[in-house]
Design an enzyme around this catalytic site. Structure first.
Site, short mmCIF file in Angstrom:
data_model
loop_
_atom_site.label_atom_id
_atom_site.label_comp_id
_atom_site.label_asym_id
_atom_site.label_seq_id
_atom_site.Cartn_x
_atom_site.Cartn_y
_atom_site.Cartn_z
N HIS A 58 0.85 -1.19 0.00
CA HIS A 58 0.00 0.00 0.00
C HIS A 58 0.88 1.23 0.00
CE1 HIS A 58 -4.12 -1.33 -0.02
NE2 HIS A 58 -3.90 -2.19 0.98
N ASP A 66 0.32 7.43 -3.56
CA ASP A 66 -0.74 7.04 -4.50
C ASP A 66 -1.07 8.15 -5.50
OD1 ASP A 66 -1.06 4.52 -3.54
OD2 ASP A 66 -3.04 4.82 -2.68
#
Length: 379
Positions: free
Chosen positions: A130, A160
């Protein structure tokens, strides 16, 4: 929809992470974005696990990609597409029969955008991860947070979205420009760990020059400097000070009534801890509103630290129209601003709602569409 990317067709495969945000940016700027949803459609994963506002401005069709009939529909949609966005683990698109070799064989000018955390190659390529893990590997996470505490996760803005979605969008626009000139598409391997490392270029340069310490809160831009950090106010709210330049620093001292000679040595690193304590005591003496009234709009480089409820109400954002209503929610409006072909935020898309429109545009009859539904290929 109108915008600078009007006439561009992007096919997005619904998934997790930054890919939906990248597709939203294309849609905001006027591109036709066709979103391929995957069943089941009543779970968060069906829409990439994101809030609805990120899924605005698309056309949506829901297909069971394990079905050969669905694969054929996707390939037909891609026949006249300019770009493709997918965020699956390496190898998933190939197993679905939709890998780059297959897609570019049908449409040689297609730009095949691949968004992953670790990239398509390398020892970690097929491992789960992640945002926090990707920025940890880049060196960026180690520099964030208090010296006495573990590094602080900076939301998923750095990895991200900054190192991932925006890098993918930039890479795709570069490849789309090349494809318009050459007629040849290509594959974009956008890895969040690569993008975050690139965002850290300045800090790597400073480290090599001996101007950055690996000890948190001991540097100019990490909260170590008393003139570049956040402070708590009397009402337990916070303000930010960024008075780096000497003239801005002098104005900070003047407006705050500071005459302590220790503050004259702005760049003396040994004095920073003491000066941090003195400014902490000073800013704790008044409320955030009082400091805002004194310092906002000056060259001190000041801003109150606002939360997500307060930020849309600030007069500067209100004057610029930075936030907009999306249903009952208040969300950021598209950015950046173009003078001739401004971006326009599209409506929220329900999974699969444009299936018949998309299929009819491919030349399928009502009977064909009914057959796809009965076989389970179309949901």
């Amino acid at each position: 929809m109108s915008g600078p990317l009007t006439g561009l067709k992007i096919v997005e495969f619904a998934g997790l992470g930054p890919a939906p945000f990248c597709a939203m940016m294309f849609a905001d700027m006027g591109a036709e974005v066709v979103r391929i949803e995957k069943p089941p459609l009543d779970t968060p994963s069906a829409t990439g696990g994101n809030e609805e506002c990120i899924e605005r401005g698309r056309k949506s069709i829901a297909l069971d990609l394990k079905s050969p009939e669905a694969t054929d529909i996707v390939l037909r949609i891609l026949d006249d597409a300019d770009g493709l966005i997918e965020g699956f683990r390496p190898g998933v698109m190939e197993r679905l029969g939709l890998g780059p070799e297959v897609c570019l064989a049908r449409n040689p000018r297609l730009v095949f955008g691949r968004m992953t955390g670790w990239g398509q190659t390398g020892p970690l390529a097929k491992a789960a991860g992640h945002d926090l893990n990707y920025i940890a590997l880049s060196g960026a996470l180690h520099a964030m947070g208090q010296a006495s505490q573990p590094p602080s996760p900076p939301l998923h803005l750095v990895g991200d979205l900054g190192g991932g979605a925006m890098m993918l969008a930039f890479g795709m626009m570069c490849a789309l420009f090349h494809a318009r000139q050459s007629g040849r598409g290509q594959v974009i391997d956008a890895a969040i760990c690569d993008g975050t490392a690139l965002l850290s270029t300045l800090y790597y340069g400073m480290r090599q020059m001996g101007r950055w310490s690996n000890t948190r809160e001991s540097n100019l831009l990490d909260g170590g400097a008393h003139f570049y950090r956040c402070y708590r106010c009397a009402d337990d709210k916070f303000i930010s000070i960024g008075a780096i330049e000497p003239q801005f620093y002098r104005q900070l001292l003047e407006l705050c009534g500071i005459k302590d000679p220790e503050f004259d040595s702005q760049l003396d690193l040994t004095a920073w801890p003491s000066l941090n304590e003195k400014l902490s005591a000073l800013f704790a003496s008044l409320t955030r509103a009082e400091w805002t009234q004194l310092l906002e709009g000056t060259d001190v480089c000041f801003a109150p630290v606002l939360d997500f409820d307060e930020a849309p109400l600030h007069p500067h954002y209100a004057a610029r129209g930075t936030f907009m209503k999306s249903g009952e929610s208040v969300v950021p409006a598209p950015a950046p601003r173009l003078s001739l072909t401004p971006a326009v935020a599209g409506s929220i898309t329900r999974p699969g709602e444009h299936a018949e429109v998309i299929l009819r545009s491919l030349g399928l009859s009502e009977k064909d569409i009914a057959g796809l539904r009965s076989s389970g290929a179309l949901r």
